[in-house]
Design a protein around this motif. Structure first.
Motif, mmCIF file in Angstrom:
data_model
loop_
_atom_site.group_PDB
_atom_site.id
_atom_site.type_symbol
_atom_site.label_atom_id
_atom_site.label_comp_id
_atom_site.label_asym_id
_atom_site.label_seq_id
_atom_site.Cartn_x
_atom_site.Cartn_y
_atom_site.Cartn_z
ATOM 1 N N SER A 80 0.811 -1.221 0.000
ATOM 2 C CA SER A 80 0.000 0.000 0.000
ATOM 3 C C SER A 80 0.847 1.277 0.000
ATOM 4 O O SER A 80 0.308 2.368 0.144
ATOM 5 N N TYR A 81 2.142 1.162 -0.158
ATOM 6 C CA TYR A 81 3.025 2.337 -0.228
ATOM 7 C C TYR A 81 2.766 3.119 -1.512
ATOM 8 O O TYR A 81 2.734 2.542 -2.603
ATOM 9 N N ARG A 82 2.580 4.424 -1.399
ATOM 10 C CA ARG A 82 2.430 5.276 -2.582
ATOM 11 C C ARG A 82 3.225 6.550 -2.381
ATOM 12 O O ARG A 82 2.975 7.297 -1.429
ATOM 13 N N PRO A 83 4.156 6.849 -3.288
ATOM 14 C CA PRO A 83 4.842 8.136 -3.189
ATOM 15 C C PRO A 83 3.879 9.269 -3.531
ATOM 16 O O PRO A 83 2.954 9.079 -4.331
ATOM 17 N N ALA A 84 4.072 10.431 -2.914
ATOM 18 C CA ALA A 84 3.255 11.608 -3.245
ATOM 19 C C ALA A 84 3.937 12.356 -4.384
ATOM 20 O O ALA A 84 5.142 12.564 -4.372
ATOM 21 N N ARG A 85 3.150 12.735 -5.366
ATOM 22 C CA ARG A 85 3.698 13.437 -6.533
ATOM 23 C C ARG A 85 3.980 14.904 -6.205
ATOM 24 O O ARG A 85 3.386 15.490 -5.290
ATOM 25 N N CYS A 86 4.839 15.490 -7.025
ATOM 26 C CA CYS A 86 5.303 16.871 -6.794
ATOM 27 C C CYS A 86 4.190 17.892 -6.652
ATOM 28 O O CYS A 86 4.254 18.757 -5.799
ATOM 29 N N ALA A 105 16.771 1.636 -9.124
ATOM 30 C CA ALA A 105 15.504 0.930 -9.316
ATOM 31 C C ALA A 105 14.427 1.502 -8.391
ATOM 32 O O ALA A 105 14.718 1.801 -7.234
ATOM 33 N N PRO A 106 13.199 1.674 -8.873
ATOM 34 C CA PRO A 106 12.148 2.215 -8.002
ATOM 35 C C PRO A 106 11.901 1.345 -6.782
ATOM 36 O O PRO A 106 11.874 0.117 -6.885
ATOM 37 N N LYS A 107 11.749 1.968 -5.653
ATOM 38 C CA LYS A 107 11.418 1.283 -4.393
ATOM 39 C C LYS A 107 10.943 2.372 -3.448
ATOM 40 O O LYS A 107 11.051 3.562 -3.793
ATOM 41 N N PRO A 108 10.435 2.025 -2.257
ATOM 42 C CA PRO A 108 10.023 3.080 -1.330
ATOM 43 C C PRO A 108 11.192 4.038 -1.081
ATOM 44 O O PRO A 108 12.290 3.606 -0.741
ATOM 45 N N GLY A 109 10.973 5.305 -1.314
ATOM 46 C CA GLY A 109 12.029 6.305 -1.164
ATOM 47 C C GLY A 109 12.720 6.634 -2.466
ATOM 48 O O GLY A 109 13.505 7.567 -2.529
ATOM 49 N N CYS A 110 12.458 5.886 -3.516
ATOM 50 C CA CYS A 110 13.111 6.125 -4.809
ATOM 51 C C CYS A 110 12.103 6.003 -5.940
ATOM 52 O O CYS A 110 11.670 4.900 -6.278
ATOM 53 N N ASN A 111 11.703 7.149 -6.458
ATOM 54 C CA ASN A 111 10.785 7.180 -7.588
ATOM 55 C C ASN A 111 10.976 8.535 -8.264
ATOM 56 O O ASN A 111 11.694 9.394 -7.738
ATOM 57 N N ASN A 112 10.366 8.726 -9.396
ATOM 58 C CA ASN A 112 10.521 9.995 -10.113
ATOM 59 C C ASN A 112 9.369 10.944 -9.866
ATOM 60 O O ASN A 112 8.256 10.513 -9.583
HETATM 61 C C1 LIG Z 1 6.788 4.593 -8.691
HETATM 62 O O1 LIG Z 1 5.868 5.438 -9.350
HETATM 63 C C2 LIG Z 1 4.962 4.773 -10.177
HETATM 64 C C3 LIG Z 1 4.100 5.787 -10.877
HETATM 65 O O2 LIG Z 1 4.864 6.781 -11.455
HETATM 66 C C4 LIG Z 1 4.103 3.841 -9.351
HETATM 67 O O3 LIG Z 1 3.236 3.114 -10.185
HETATM 68 C C5 LIG Z 1 4.983 2.883 -8.604
HETATM 69 O O4 LIG Z 1 4.181 2.125 -7.704
HETATM 70 C C6 LIG Z 1 6.045 3.623 -7.801
HETATM 71 N N1 LIG Z 1 6.937 2.644 -7.202
HETATM 72 C C7 LIG Z 1 7.254 2.638 -5.911
HETATM 73 C C8 LIG Z 1 8.137 1.535 -5.483
HETATM 74 O O5 LIG Z 1 6.872 3.466 -5.128
#
Ligand SMILES: *[C@@H]1O[C@H](CO)[C@@H](O)[C@H](O)[C@H]1NC(C)=O
Ligand SMILES: *[C@@H]1O[C@H](CO)[C@@H](O)[C@H](O)[C@H]1NC(C)=O
Length: 194
Positions: A80-86, A105-112
């Protein structure tokens, strides 16, 4: 480790602002959750459950801090982890300091294009710039002597900090729960002195 127990109020009415589909069927104004004093550091420590599936986390209570921040670098596994967008509403609520990118690689704490916030460890006076995120949180309330209901929030805002930010915290602590700005709009913990 725990030398005394005290309690603080947890203002769940504020929590629900960021929780459009909270699992809980009751919405109290405040929850009282237990805090113990770590005898070697004299820090106040509390415990919450976070993530899916839920994991118990010890947190140092930070009277001056603004955020909940937890170590995201070690063993953070959650569906259920979701990064918050800018440019998200969450980012402005948390007064995000910028927009972050990450080149591994994307993971909690690392996303664009994620919202950056500046959690600080007020014990060592160290700050870091990290990803703002949401995840499920569940707290066990108490009436002061007996365990009460659990309250779950599906999208609880927090900062996703590196393990290095834990330096100086009570043994076993995985982050800090900030208590400042009790009356502000975002997700906060508030204190009631025993
Ligand atoms: C990274 O961001 C994408 C959407 O841009 C999202 O679908 C994905 O779950 C995120 N990954 C993590 C590990 O937070
Ligand atoms: C972010 O974008 C850059 C450039 O497009 C890419 O190289 C990088 O892998 C991406 N990072 C994540 C975590 O998806």
């Amino acid at each position: 480790m725990a030398s005394s127990i005290s309690y603080f109020l947890f203002f769940s009415s504020l929590l629900f602002i960021s929780s459009s589909n909270a699992q809980s069927s009751f919405r109290p104004h405040a929850l009282v959750i237990p805090v113990s004093k770590d005898s070697s550091t004299l820090q106040y420590v509390t415990s919450i459950n976070q993530r899916t599936p839920l994991v118990p986390l010890q947190l140092v209570v930070d009277l001056g801090g603004q955020f909940l921040w937890v170590d995201c670098e070690q063993n953070y596994v959650s569906s259920s982890y979701r990064p918050a967008r800018c440019t998200s509403a969450q980012c402005s609520l948390a007064r995000g300091s910028g927009c972050g990118n990450c080149f591994s690689a994307p993971k909690p704490g690392c996303n664009n294009t994620t919202c950056s916030v500046l959690p600080d460890n007020t014990v060592t006076r160290t700050a870091s710039s990290d990803e703002l995120a949401e995840d499920a949180v569940s707290v066990q309330s108490t009436d002061g002597s007996n365990p009460g209901r659990s309250v779950s929030v599906s999208k609880f805002l927090f900062s996703c900090a590196p393990t290095s930010l834990l330096e100086g915290l009570a043994s076993g602590a995985k982050g800090m729960a900030g208590l400042a700005y009790c009356t502000s709009f975002t997700v906060r913990f508030c204190l009631q002195l025993p």
